[in-house]
Scaffold this motif. Sequence first.
Motif, PDB file in Angstrom:
ATOM      1  N   TYR A  17       0.846  -1.199   0.000  1.00  0.00           N
ATOM      2  CA  TYR A  17       0.000   0.000   0.000  1.00  0.00           C
ATOM      3  C   TYR A  17       0.879   1.245   0.000  1.00  0.00           C
ATOM      4  O   TYR A  17       2.095   1.169   0.189  1.00  0.00           O
ATOM      5  N   VAL A  18       0.246   2.384  -0.199  1.00  0.00           N
ATOM      6  CA  VAL A  18       0.915   3.686  -0.118  1.00  0.00           C
ATOM      7  C   VAL A  18       0.209   4.515   0.947  1.00  0.00           C
ATOM      8  O   VAL A  18      -0.995   4.768   0.850  1.00  0.00           O
ATOM      9  N   VAL A  19       0.933   4.902   1.980  1.00  0.00           N
ATOM     10  CA  VAL A  19       0.409   5.828   2.990  1.00  0.00           C
ATOM     11  C   VAL A  19       0.678   7.252   2.512  1.00  0.00           C
ATOM     12  O   VAL A  19       1.807   7.568   2.124  1.00  0.00           O
ATOM     13  N   PHE A  20      -0.340   8.101   2.533  1.00  0.00           N
ATOM     14  CA  PHE A  20      -0.094   9.494   2.145  1.00  0.00           C
ATOM     15  C   PHE A  20      -0.738  10.448   3.136  1.00  0.00           C
ATOM     16  O   PHE A  20      -1.641  10.085   3.894  1.00  0.00           O
ATOM     17  N   ASP A  21      -0.254  11.679   3.109  1.00  0.00           N
ATOM     18  CA  ASP A  21      -0.760  12.703   4.022  1.00  0.00           C
ATOM     19  C   ASP A  21      -0.587  14.074   3.383  1.00  0.00           C
ATOM     20  O   ASP A  21       0.385  14.312   2.650  1.00  0.00           O
ATOM     21  N   LEU A  22      -1.530  14.954   3.647  1.00  0.00           N
ATOM     22  CA  LEU A  22      -1.484  16.331   3.152  1.00  0.00           C
ATOM     23  C   LEU A  22      -1.370  17.303   4.315  1.00  0.00           C
ATOM     24  O   LEU A  22      -1.909  17.057   5.394  1.00  0.00           O
ATOM     25  N   LYS A  44       4.958  -5.753   1.453  1.00  0.00           N
ATOM     26  CA  LYS A  44       5.081  -6.803   2.471  1.00  0.00           C
ATOM     27  C   LYS A  44       5.236  -6.209   3.864  1.00  0.00           C
ATOM     28  O   LYS A  44       5.982  -6.725   4.712  1.00  0.00           O
ATOM     29  N   GLY A  45       4.559  -5.097   4.111  1.00  0.00           N
ATOM     30  CA  GLY A  45       4.575  -4.485   5.427  1.00  0.00           C
ATOM     31  C   GLY A  45       5.797  -3.649   5.742  1.00  0.00           C
ATOM     32  O   GLY A  45       5.944  -3.168   6.863  1.00  0.00           O
ATOM     33  N   ARG A  46       6.693  -3.426   4.745  1.00  0.00           N
ATOM     34  CA  ARG A  46       7.923  -2.666   4.985  1.00  0.00           C
ATOM     35  C   ARG A  46       8.008  -1.479   4.030  1.00  0.00           C
ATOM     36  O   ARG A  46       7.694  -1.601   2.834  1.00  0.00           O
ATOM     37  N   ILE A  47       8.456  -0.327   4.541  1.00  0.00           N
ATOM     38  CA  ILE A  47       8.626   0.863   3.704  1.00  0.00           C
ATOM     39  C   ILE A  47       9.787   0.645   2.748  1.00  0.00           C
ATOM     40  O   ILE A  47      10.899   0.323   3.170  1.00  0.00           O
ATOM     41  N   VAL A  48       9.531   0.848   1.449  1.00  0.00           N
ATOM     42  CA  VAL A  48      10.578   0.638   0.443  1.00  0.00           C
ATOM     43  C   VAL A  48      10.909   1.917  -0.328  1.00  0.00           C
ATOM     44  O   VAL A  48      11.926   1.977  -1.022  1.00  0.00           O
ATOM     45  N   GLU A 175       0.195  -1.108  10.639  1.00  0.00           N
ATOM     46  CA  GLU A 175       0.693  -2.457  10.829  1.00  0.00           C
ATOM     47  C   GLU A 175       0.187  -3.040  12.155  1.00  0.00           C
ATOM     48  O   GLU A 175      -0.160  -4.226  12.235  1.00  0.00           O
ATOM     49  N   LYS A 176       0.121  -2.211  13.193  1.00  0.00           N
ATOM     50  CA  LYS A 176      -0.431  -2.664  14.473  1.00  0.00           C
ATOM     51  C   LYS A 176      -1.930  -2.960  14.331  1.00  0.00           C
ATOM     52  O   LYS A 176      -2.429  -3.960  14.870  1.00  0.00           O
ATOM     53  N   LEU A 177      -2.642  -2.116  13.609  1.00  0.00           N
ATOM     54  CA  LEU A 177      -4.061  -2.365  13.381  1.00  0.00           C
ATOM     55  C   LEU A 177      -4.270  -3.642  12.578  1.00  0.00           C
ATOM     56  O   LEU A 177      -5.264  -4.345  12.766  1.00  0.00           O
ATOM     57  N   GLY A 178      -3.321  -3.937  11.684  1.00  0.00           N
ATOM     58  CA  GLY A 178      -3.392  -5.175  10.930  1.00  0.00           C
ATOM     59  C   GLY A 178      -3.400  -6.379  11.847  1.00  0.00           C
ATOM     60  O   GLY A 178      -4.098  -7.377  11.593  1.00  0.00           O
ATOM     61  N   GLN A 179      -2.650  -6.293  12.943  1.00  0.00           N
ATOM     62  CA  GLN A 179      -2.668  -7.376  13.923  1.00  0.00           C
ATOM     63  C   GLN A 179      -4.007  -7.426  14.655  1.00  0.00           C
ATOM     64  O   GLN A 179      -4.526  -8.512  14.937  1.00  0.00           O
ATOM     65  N   GLU A 180      -4.581  -6.250  14.934  1.00  0.00           N
ATOM     66  CA  GLU A 180      -5.897  -6.203  15.577  1.00  0.00           C
ATOM     67  C   GLU A 180      -6.968  -6.829  14.680  1.00  0.00           C
ATOM     68  O   GLU A 180      -7.929  -7.427  15.159  1.00  0.00           O
TER      69      GLU A 180
END
Length: 225
Positions: A17-22, A44-48, A175-180
């Motif tokens: 996925y791509v996390v974005f913010d304005l 795969k859960g890691r920033i590339v 990623e923590k929410l993914g575990q939830e």
Amino acid sequence: MLGNTKGKRLDKYVEDYVVFDLETTGISVIRDRVVEISAVKVLKGRIVDQFSTLVNPEMKIPFRASEVNHITDDMVKNAPVFERALDDFNTFAGGMVLTGHNIHTFDMKFIQRDAKAYWGKVFMNDYIDTLMLARQRLPQLTNYKLTDLAGHYSISAEGAHRALADCVMNQRVFEKLGQELKFPAAGTGGKKCPKCGLLMKKRNGRFGEFWGCSGYPDCRYTENL
């Protein structure tokens, strides 16, 4: 990825996925403009990879906005305008799922508004709003700001309210929410809406408790308990 149909809000964890913010001049999608856009690409859960640029909003940045994001007129005077920055962001994100905090009611509205104004198209990317996920999966919390969630998970909030720092923080929270998401939140039992696929939540109405779609008001499906 631009096209003619807006992407859907998803209610799940994905590995890529791509996390974005304005950062913007204010909260009005009618009159305010973007002053910074940042993103991190996750596989795969890691920033590339990462993307970040200040934006010249072609207007004076209000003092109150600068107080929050620490971005001033001098900082953006030689920055690209948003048409160029948004085009670069589109290239960076491609067709990947977009993720962010409160993007359903804020960030997505800004980028959809401007993509339509510049090119007559909209972002077709599906997206995940971590604010909505957190409200569903962590009902015991009283505050759901990104910094509050970071504190809940013992994640550093250093640099908060600058777009790139918020992206990195948000990625760790997601990623923590993914575990939830592996376990049903209290009050949901993992029940999904048959109309849109989002989680159902127990709600209270005039006649007592009922199941309501968490996608309300976009989806108004309900069921009796």
